[in-house]
Design a protein around this motif. Sequence first.
Motif, PDB file in Angstrom:
ATOM      1  N   UNK A   1       0.851  -1.195   0.000  1.00 46.92           N
ATOM      2  CA  UNK A   1       0.000   0.000   0.000  1.00 46.92           C
ATOM      3  C   UNK A   1       0.886   1.244   0.000  1.00 46.92           C
ATOM      4  N   UNK A   2       0.673   2.113  -1.016  1.00 44.66           N
ATOM      5  CA  UNK A   2       1.456   3.346  -1.091  1.00 44.66           C
ATOM      6  C   UNK A   2       0.583   4.546  -0.735  1.00 44.66           C
ATOM      7  N   UNK A 127       7.841   5.324   9.347  1.00 45.52           N
ATOM      8  CA  UNK A 127       7.565   6.759   9.483  1.00 45.52           C
ATOM      9  C   UNK A 127       6.315   7.153   8.715  1.00 45.52           C
ATOM     10  N   UNK A 128       6.143   6.579   7.535  1.00 41.97           N
ATOM     11  CA  UNK A 128       4.937   6.842   6.753  1.00 41.97           C
ATOM     12  C   UNK A 128       3.698   6.366   7.516  1.00 41.97           C
ATOM     13  N   UNK A 129       3.792   5.175   8.101  1.00 38.94           N
ATOM     14  CA  UNK A 129       2.671   4.644   8.897  1.00 38.94           C
ATOM     15  C   UNK A 129       2.364   5.557  10.080  1.00 38.94           C
ATOM     16  N   UNK A 130       3.405   6.014  10.756  1.00 42.17           N
ATOM     17  CA  UNK A 130       3.190   6.888  11.917  1.00 42.17           C
ATOM     18  C   UNK A 130       2.591   8.227  11.496  1.00 42.17           C
ATOM     19  N   UNK A 131       3.012   8.740  10.345  1.00 38.23           N
ATOM     20  CA  UNK A 131       2.448  10.009   9.861  1.00 38.23           C
ATOM     21  C   UNK A 131       0.964   9.853   9.549  1.00 38.23           C
TER      22      UNK A 131
ATOM     23  N   UNK B 146       2.090  -3.824  13.971  1.00 42.31           N
ATOM     24  CA  UNK B 146       1.306  -4.825  13.233  1.00 42.31           C
ATOM     25  C   UNK B 146      -0.175  -4.461  13.235  1.00 42.31           C
ATOM     26  N   UNK B 147      -0.677  -4.040  14.369  1.00 43.18           N
ATOM     27  CA  UNK B 147      -2.095  -3.649  14.454  1.00 43.18           C
ATOM     28  C   UNK B 147      -2.406  -2.528  13.468  1.00 43.18           C
ATOM     29  N   UNK B 148      -1.547  -1.526  13.428  1.00 45.64           N
ATOM     30  CA  UNK B 148      -1.796  -0.380  12.557  1.00 45.64           C
ATOM     31  C   UNK B 148      -1.736  -0.772  11.075  1.00 45.64           C
ATOM     32  N   UNK B 152      -5.070  -0.528   8.579  1.00 43.36           N
ATOM     33  CA  UNK B 152      -5.099   0.271   7.353  1.00 43.36           C
ATOM     34  C   UNK B 152      -5.245  -0.571   6.085  1.00 43.36           C
ATOM     35  N   UNK B 153      -5.058  -1.883   6.219  1.00 41.81           N
ATOM     36  CA  UNK B 153      -5.162  -2.750   5.048  1.00 41.81           C
ATOM     37  C   UNK B 153      -3.862  -2.934   4.298  1.00 41.81           C
TER      38      UNK B 153
END
Lengths: 214, 367
Positions: A1-2, A127-131, B146-148, B152-153
Amino acid sequence: MKMNFIVKATATVSAETKCEELDEKRIVPKMMLRRRLTRSARIMVYLADACDFREGAVVYGSAYGEMQATADIVGAIDANEPISPTAFQNSVYNTAPSYFSLLHGNKEEILTISSGDDTSKNVLQTGALQAVTTNAEVLLVCCEAINIPNIDEVNRCTDYLESGVALTLVPTGDEANVEVHQKEHKGFAPSLWAMLDVLDACDGKDGCIVALEL
Amino acid sequence: MQKNRVFVNAYESLSCVGNTAELMAAIYSKQSGITIDTSYMSEHQAGLGSFAPNEFFSSLKSVTRVVLEKSNLDDFSNTLLVVGSSVGGIGKSEQIFFKEKNYKNINPKEHAISVISDALNREFGFKDSRSISTACTSSANALMLAQRLINLGAYENVVVVGADALCYTTVCGFQALGVLSTQQCTPFQEGRVGMNVAEGIAALLLQKVQTDESVELCGSAGSSDAFHMTNPDPEAGGAIACMQKAVENAGLKTTDIDYVNAHGTGTQANDAVEALAVETLFTHNPYLSSTKAITGHTLGAAGALEAIISCEVIKQQRIAPQTSMSKAENRQVNLPREAIEQQIRYVISNSFAFGGNNTAVVFGAVK
């Protein structure tokens, strides 16, 4: 996923042996705190300052962690000498970003990645996930500080015994306006390459937007 | 954005009391696996938790293979691996340095934290992997990550592995800080004297799909104390903040929590602050206990190991008792002396680390 992110600020520093101009007295005015900082922590707070970042989630990465503290501990055990409590507390991989949080009173989440040569690639992903999770600006820093005695016995990966790279990300719904290309960054540890790729793509461009894999 | 739910669908562990079934039997019967040891420090006794003679890396693969066998997957080719570890391969580096007095034969790739994910990738061929190292919150943060990702998929299957072996650096390092107990640790006890360093491996499969065996990973959150590198904020601000945010992330109220699986190391500083945090945030007085009196502190593996314990508490509907406590320091928290059978809807599991790094994870019975 981008997903797409604005790269708001970037910074990098490197030296064949020791980064000399880290402006520590200005950035860390309290002498007691400054004296305790590891080399990685000094590089981290310098890079964060260069990105004008003081508060928010931080994702830090290092393939090899706090080498000096680790070497000090193992050397003391081998010599049957007392271990410095400061060396032990400074030996964990989240030492540098923890000093950053102490310095600025930053109470947000800190994650530290250590994925070998993929470290900065995983720092970008995390970092992308945290943002996206915080919907706010996030600081990403990747650093290797391996300037310890006799490191040449094992160092095959870098010409720079101290190096670091930082950027801040903000999520955006706008389209990416630069492409990030993977390349070899000669002299740097491979653990920094993926973030250096982003710095190259954004070099000198205002409003740089990149697509990053989560 | 609609968030995917996250289910814990398979897990296994190895600690000083054995596998997961043996672990829960030890917890409920209050049989500690801690032994008194002088092998790391000839002049000092230390209570340690070892799973010897099991070898670390072969055990790592065995534990992960059990998770695959218990899962609905044929293999891990479409699964992300997230490892949490605080020491990685430092034990091997120590052995080489002690013997040869130089670094020449230390392989940097076998020294690093990523030695664990490298070994598991070679064995199982995961789609991708990441390694987190935030000291004693490492695998709790791996669960949060992992949860996050599933929320988000970005992934449908994530294996979280927490793994740390005993080594000289950690045993002697905690001794240098003056927080090692010479006996089995006594979390939350008045006059407690310290912690037990231990080794552990814990692996959990988190998935988007629900199965008959599922426990839900409902929420998680982290915070930083910004107070001190090793001592927690005495006002418990960071511990309260991460628990509060984890409960909110789960879409719950604090009164929904039935049991708090404590970080509970047995040190003076940690347990006083954690009890204060629980007392302050959970005014309905849920049960609180630390299972480290049984397993010791497995450092980077602790978050994942105690996640498994939390899932088992929900599945068995049975609160874990507080072992080795005769007189509680904080009388305002609800420390069960024996296992208690009751309805358990939600459990929160705490992990706190050097640098003031705090993480809390909330698990729930599937509705």
